[in-house]
Write a protein that holds these residues in place. Structure first.
Motif, PDB file in Angstrom:
ATOM      1  N   TYR A  69      -6.081  -2.361  -7.180  1.00 21.34           N
ATOM      2  CA  TYR A  69      -7.485  -2.273  -6.812  1.00 21.34           C
ATOM      3  C   TYR A  69      -7.827  -3.110  -5.583  1.00 21.34           C
ATOM      4  N   TYR A  70      -6.945  -4.009  -5.224  1.00 21.85           N
ATOM      5  CA  TYR A  70      -7.127  -4.742  -3.969  1.00 21.85           C
ATOM      6  C   TYR A  70      -6.943  -3.796  -2.780  1.00 21.85           C
ATOM      7  N   HIS A  71      -6.020  -2.843  -2.934  1.00 25.02           N
ATOM      8  CA  HIS A  71      -5.720  -1.894  -1.858  1.00 25.02           C
ATOM      9  C   HIS A  71      -6.561  -0.626  -1.935  1.00 25.02           C
ATOM     10  N   PHE A  72      -6.957  -0.230  -3.138  1.00 25.39           N
ATOM     11  CA  PHE A  72      -7.747   0.988  -3.324  1.00 25.39           C
ATOM     12  C   PHE A  72      -8.913   0.677  -4.256  1.00 25.39           C
ATOM     13  N   GLU A  73     -10.104   0.980  -3.809  1.00 24.07           N
ATOM     14  CA  GLU A  73     -11.284   0.642  -4.592  1.00 24.07           C
ATOM     15  C   GLU A  73     -11.415   1.480  -5.855  1.00 24.07           C
ATOM     16  N   SER A  74     -10.836   2.672  -5.851  1.00 24.04           N
ATOM     17  CA  SER A  74     -10.983   3.572  -6.994  1.00 24.04           C
ATOM     18  C   SER A  74      -9.812   4.529  -7.066  1.00 24.04           C
ATOM     19  N   LYS A  75      -9.697   5.203  -8.196  1.00 21.82           N
ATOM     20  CA  LYS A  75      -8.678   6.247  -8.346  1.00 21.82           C
ATOM     21  C   LYS A  75      -8.964   7.395  -7.383  1.00 21.82           C
TER      22      LYS A  75
ATOM     23  N   ARG B  37      -4.675  -5.182 -10.816  1.00 24.91           N
ATOM     24  CA  ARG B  37      -5.547  -5.937  -9.923  1.00 24.91           C
ATOM     25  C   ARG B  37      -5.086  -5.774  -8.462  1.00 24.91           C
TER      26      ARG B  37
ATOM     27  N   GLU C  10     -10.145   7.239  -4.414  1.00 28.39           N
ATOM     28  CA  GLU C  10      -9.625   6.870  -3.098  1.00 28.39           C
ATOM     29  C   GLU C  10      -8.111   7.034  -3.053  1.00 28.39           C
TER      30      GLU C  10
ATOM     31  N   ARG D 298       0.835  -1.199   0.000  1.00 29.87           N
ATOM     32  CA  ARG D 298       0.000   0.000   0.000  1.00 29.87           C
ATOM     33  C   ARG D 298       0.876   1.259   0.000  1.00 29.87           C
TER      34      ARG D 298
END
Length: 199
Positions: free
Chosen positions: A44-50, A41, A52, A8
């Motif tokens: 996006y596991y660590h952040f749901e969206s740009k 991938r 965020e 992260r």
């Protein structure tokens, strides 16, 4: 450090470098993943969206920036006027670095001007308020009247210098704003208890 936290952190570091250098609109999630050395991938596991990730980018800049300005203030000799001017002098030195791109908080907020509820905009506002609150505390301890008002006026000079320095590519605007801030503090009334400005 746990592997999860390390990954992260790498993502935030990569995003920070790209967002600050190029602006949030020009940087894709793919570019961030590539710079971080991970797959999209995994990102996006660590952040749901740009969105965020943009918020995390600004959040990561918050305390380091405040700490740096507080350090310049504390290290300067003299009273509050000299200490406030030292913040502007420190930013002038920073702005002369070839990779300087202005205030990340102001630039991001400008890009998101149509989205006032965006979490990154709220973080930017929190950062500016935290600076003003900290400075008001220092000003109040030094015996000045209306410390909140004086801190807001200094913040206006600071953000104006950020904008002018970026537009003109001239760090001298920070120095001019520093002179104005020094004069502003010097002319500001102190409480009648006679405590010296600057402690």
């Amino acid at each position: 450090m746990p592997r999860h936290a390390d990954t992260r952190g790498r993502i935030i570091q990569a995003a920070s470098r790209l967002f600050y250098a190029e602006g949030i609109g020009r940087v894709s999630v793919d570019a961030i993943a590539e710079k971080a050395g991970i797959t999209k991938r995994t990102l996006y596991y660590h952040f749901e969206s740009k969105d965020e990730l943009v918020a995390a980018y600004l959040d990561a800049r918050d305390q380091p920036n405040l700490t740096q300005m507080a350090g310049w203030f504390a290290a300067a000799e003299g009273g509050v006027a000299e200490k406030v001017a030292a913040i502007f002098a420190g930013l002038a030195r920073t702005a002369r670095h070839p990779k300087w791109k202005g205030c990340g908080f102001l630039r991001t907020t400008a890009e998101l001007a149509a989205l006032p509820g965006h979490p990154a905009v709220k973080i930017g506002a929190r950062h500016k308020s935290a600076f003003a609150s900290w400075l008001a505390g220092e000003i109040g301890l030094a015996g000045f009247e209306s410390p909140d008002a004086l801190a807001r006026r200094i913040l206006l000079l600071l953000d104006g210098a950020f904008s002018a320095s970026l537009v003109h590519r001239d760090a001298g605007w920070f120095e001019e704003a520093g002179h104005a801030a020094h004069a502003l503090v010097t002319a500001h009334p102190r409480k009648p208890d006679g405590r010296p400005a600057g402690g």
